[in-house]
Write a protein that holds these residues in place. Structure first.
Motif, short mmCIF file in Angstrom:
data_model
loop_
_atom_site.label_atom_id
_atom_site.label_comp_id
_atom_site.label_asym_id
_atom_site.label_seq_id
_atom_site.Cartn_x
_atom_site.Cartn_y
_atom_site.Cartn_z
N LYS A 46 0.82 -1.20 0.00
CA LYS A 46 0.00 0.00 0.00
C LYS A 46 0.86 1.26 0.00
O LYS A 46 0.57 2.23 -0.70
CB LYS A 46 -0.95 0.00 1.22
CG LYS A 46 -2.05 -1.03 1.10
CD LYS A 46 -2.91 -1.08 2.36
CE LYS A 46 -3.99 -2.16 2.23
NZ LYS A 46 -4.82 -2.28 3.45
N GLU A 47 1.94 1.24 0.78
CA GLU A 47 2.85 2.38 0.81
C GLU A 47 3.50 2.59 -0.56
O GLU A 47 3.68 3.72 -1.01
CB GLU A 47 3.93 2.17 1.88
CG GLU A 47 3.41 2.25 3.31
CD GLU A 47 2.75 3.58 3.61
OE1 GLU A 47 3.27 4.63 3.18
OE2 GLU A 47 1.68 3.57 4.27
N GLU A 48 3.83 1.50 -1.22
CA GLU A 48 4.42 1.59 -2.56
C GLU A 48 3.45 2.23 -3.54
O GLU A 48 3.83 3.07 -4.36
CB GLU A 48 4.80 0.18 -3.06
CG GLU A 48 5.94 -0.48 -2.30
CD GLU A 48 6.20 -1.89 -2.80
OE1 GLU A 48 5.82 -2.20 -3.95
OE2 GLU A 48 6.76 -2.69 -2.03
N ILE A 49 2.18 1.82 -3.46
CA ILE A 49 1.16 2.36 -4.37
C ILE A 49 0.99 3.86 -4.15
O ILE A 49 0.95 4.64 -5.11
CB ILE A 49 -0.19 1.64 -4.15
CG1 ILE A 49 -0.07 0.17 -4.56
CG2 ILE A 49 -1.30 2.31 -4.97
CD1 ILE A 49 -1.28 -0.67 -4.19
N LEU A 50 0.89 4.28 -2.90
CA LEU A 50 0.68 5.70 -2.59
C LEU A 50 1.85 6.54 -3.08
O LEU A 50 1.65 7.61 -3.67
CB LEU A 50 0.49 5.88 -1.07
CG LEU A 50 -0.77 5.24 -0.47
CD1 LEU A 50 -0.77 5.42 1.04
CD2 LEU A 50 -2.03 5.84 -1.06
N GLU A 51 3.06 6.05 -2.87
CA GLU A 51 4.25 6.78 -3.33
C GLU A 51 4.27 6.89 -4.85
O GLU A 51 4.59 7.95 -5.41
CB GLU A 51 5.51 6.06 -2.83
CG GLU A 51 6.79 6.82 -3.13
CD GLU A 51 8.02 6.15 -2.54
OE1 GLU A 51 9.13 6.53 -2.94
OE2 GLU A 51 7.87 5.23 -1.70
N CYS A 52 3.87 5.82 -5.50
CA CYS A 52 3.83 5.81 -6.97
C CYS A 52 2.79 6.79 -7.50
O CYS A 52 3.05 7.53 -8.45
CB CYS A 52 3.52 4.39 -7.46
SG CYS A 52 3.37 4.25 -9.25
N LEU A 53 1.61 6.82 -6.88
CA LEU A 53 0.55 7.72 -7.32
C LEU A 53 0.96 9.18 -7.19
O LEU A 53 0.69 10.01 -8.08
CB LEU A 53 -0.73 7.46 -6.51
CG LEU A 53 -1.47 6.15 -6.80
CD1 LEU A 53 -2.62 5.96 -5.82
CD2 LEU A 53 -2.01 6.14 -8.23
#
Length: 428
Positions: free
Chosen positions: A289-296
Motif C-alpha cells: 500500500k505504501e508503494e502504491i501511494l508513493e507511486c501515485l
C-alpha cells in the motif's frame, strides 16, 4: 468594477472596487430595515426615523453594508469564473479603504482538475497470497476449542504447565504486606503469562495443600508506579489443581462460537478459512500500500488549493507542538521565525498529503469505491464498542471537531487500496 483571474485549476482571484455611493445605498437600505423593527424609547414601533437609526447604529450598519458588498463581490466573481463549488473558505487578501472606494481582493479555492486515466493501475503490483491449508484451519479450530474449554478438579499430585492453579497468596515488599496484594481461591492458568513475570513458573511442581514462598521483580513499566521495578515475595498456597477440558469440535462448538443456532462445523471451518486468508492478505498488502501511494504521488501533477495546503500545515505544526518539551514550546511561542522555520520544513509533506488526497478521491470515483455516511457511522460505532467507549460520545466528538470527513477519506483510501490489490492477486 469586477476583475477575475484563474491562477490555476485550484486557485482563483477576484478583484473589485466598492464605490462609496454603492456602500451608502446599502447603508440606507439596512437602516430602513432596522427602523421597521427597532424599539427605541420615545418612538412608536416602526415609526423610528431613519436618521436616528443611522446615528444610534452607525458602526453596525457600516459593517453590515461592507459585509454585504464583499459578499456580492464574491458571488459575482464566483459566477463569472464559472465555479460551482468551493472546497475551502474564501480568503480576503486585500481590503484597502480609500476616500471614495474600497479596493478588495478575494482568493477562492476549488477542487483541482485531475485527469485520471488507467495509468494508475501501473502503480499496483501483482501479489501472491498463500493458500490456506487444512492444517492451518485445524490449528485454529483447536485454539477455539481450548478457548471454549471447561475446567474440572484434577487428581494430579503436582501442578503442571497448562493446569489451572487455585491459589491463596499474600504479597510483601520490603517485609511489608502489599496493599491489594492478597487473594483467596484465585484461579491462575499456568503458562498464560497473565501474572507477574516469573510467578507462574515457580508454581510448577507444587502439591495441593503446599505453601511456598516465591520471589519476583515487578517490571519497570508496571502499571502501579509505586511498585514498578521493585522486588517482592509471595506466600502461595495451592488449594486445588484444575484441568482444562477443550470443547469438542463439532456442530455444538460452531453454534456457540458463531452464536447461531443453525450453525454447523463446516460453516465454522469456512469462517476460519476466510479469517486466515484475510489475515495473510492484510500482511502481504500492508507494505504494498505504501508503494502504491508513493507511486501515485509521483505519477500525477496537479494544482493544489493554497488554503487547503495551509490548513494541513497548521495541523502538522500543532501535532509537532504537542510532542515538544515545555522549553521548546516556549521558544516556538516567543520566536515567530521558529514557527516559520517549522512551517517551511513541513510544507513539502503537507503538499504531498493534500495532493494524495485529491488523487485518491479521483481514483476512488473511477473505481466506484465509496463509503456512505451510514457505513461510516457503523464503523465508528463498532470501533467505539470494541474500545469500551460510548459510541454516541465518540461520534459526537468527531462531529464537533469536524473530523468525520478526514476519517471518511481514510476509509475510502483503505477500501480503494484493498480493491486495487485484490484485483492483482494471482489466481483471481
Amino acid at each position: 468594477m469586477l476583475e477575475t483571474k484563474k491562477i490555476d485549476s485550484a486557485n482563483s482571484i477576484i478583484k473589485a472596487e466598492i464605490k462609496n455611493q454603492d456602500l451608502e445605498a446599502k447603508k440606507e437600505k439596512i437602516a430602513k430595515q432596522i427602523a421597521k423593527k427597532a424599539k427605541i424609547q420615545g418612538f412608536r414601533p416602526g415609526k423610528v426615523p431613519v436618521k436616528v437609526v443611522k446615528k444610534m447604529y452607525a458602526n453596525d450598519i457600516e459593517q453590515d453594508a461592507i459585509s454585504e458588498a464583499v459578499r456580492e463581490v464574491l458571488d459575482n466573481g464566483v459566477k463569472e469564473l464559472g465555479i460551482n463549488e468551493m472546497i475551502a473558505e474564501p480568503e480576503v487578501t486585500k481590503f484597502d479603504k480609500k476616500e471614495d472606494k474600497i479596493e478588495v481582493e478575494i482568493k477562492v479555492f476549488t477542487r483541482p482538475e485531475i485527469n485520471i486515466d488507467d495509468e494508475y493501475k501501473e502503480c499496483v503490483p501483482e501479489v501472491e497470497v498463500p493458500a490456506v491449508t487444512d492444517e492451518e484451519v485445524e490449528e485454529e479450530l483447536q485454539s477455539i476449542a481450548k478457548a471454549q474449554a471447561t475446567t474440572k478438579v484434577s487428581n494430579k499430585e503436582t501442578l503442571e504447565n497448562g493446569d489451572v492453579a487455585v491459589i491463596d497468596f499474600t504479597g510483601y515488599i520490603d517485609g511489608e504486606k502489599m496493599e491489594n496484594g492478597s487473594a483467596e481461591a484465585y484461579p491462575l492458568e499456568i503458562g498464560s503469562n497473565s501474572f507477574i513475570p516469573g510467578f507462574e513458573e515457580q508454581l510448577v511442581g507444587m502439591k495441593v495443600g503446599e505453601t511456598k514462598r516465591i520471589k519476583v521483580t515487578f517490571p519497570e513499566n508496571y502499571g502501579a508506579k509505586e511498585i514498578a521495578g521493585k522486588e517482592a515475595e509471595f506466600d502461595v498456597t495451592l488449594q486445588e489443581i484444575q484441568e482444562k477440558i477443550p470443547a469438542e469440535i463439532n456442530d455444538d462448538l460452531a453454534k456457540k462460537y458463531l452464536s447461531k443456532e443453525e450453525a454447523t462445523l463446516d460453516e465454522l471451518k469456512e469462517m476460519i478459512k476466510d479469517t486466515i486468508k484475510n489475515r495473510k492478505q492484510a500482511e502481504i498488502f500492508a507494505p504494498k500500500k505504501e508503494e502504491i501511494l508513493e507511486c501515485l504521488v509521483n505519477k500525477y501533477e496537479i494544482d493544489l488549493p493554497e488554503s487547503v495546503v495551509e490548513k494541513e500545515v497548521e495541523i502538522m505544526i500543532n501535532n509537532e507542538a504537542g510532542k515538544m518539551s515545555p522549553a521548546e514550546l516556549k521558544e516556538l511561542q516567543e520566536k515567530p521565525e521558529k514557527v516559520e522555520e517549522l512551517r517551511e520544513k513541513l510544507l513539502p509533506e503537507a503538499k504531498e498529503r493534500v495532493k494524495l488526497t485529491f488523487i485518491i478521491d479521483a481514483v476512488a470515483k473511477k473505481e466506484g469505491v465509496e463509503v456512505s455516511d451510514e457505513e461510516l457511522t457503523q464503523i465508528l460505532y463498532y470501533e467505539a464498542l470494541m474500545q469500551g467507549q460510548n459510541p454516541q460520545d465518540v461520534i459526537k466528538y468527531y462531529q464537533e471537531n469536524n473530523l468525520l470527513p478526514v476519517i471518511k477519506m481514510n476509509l475510502i483510501e483503505e477500501k480503494l487500496l484493498n480493491k486495487l490489490l485484490e484485483d492483482k492477486v494471482k489466481g483471481n
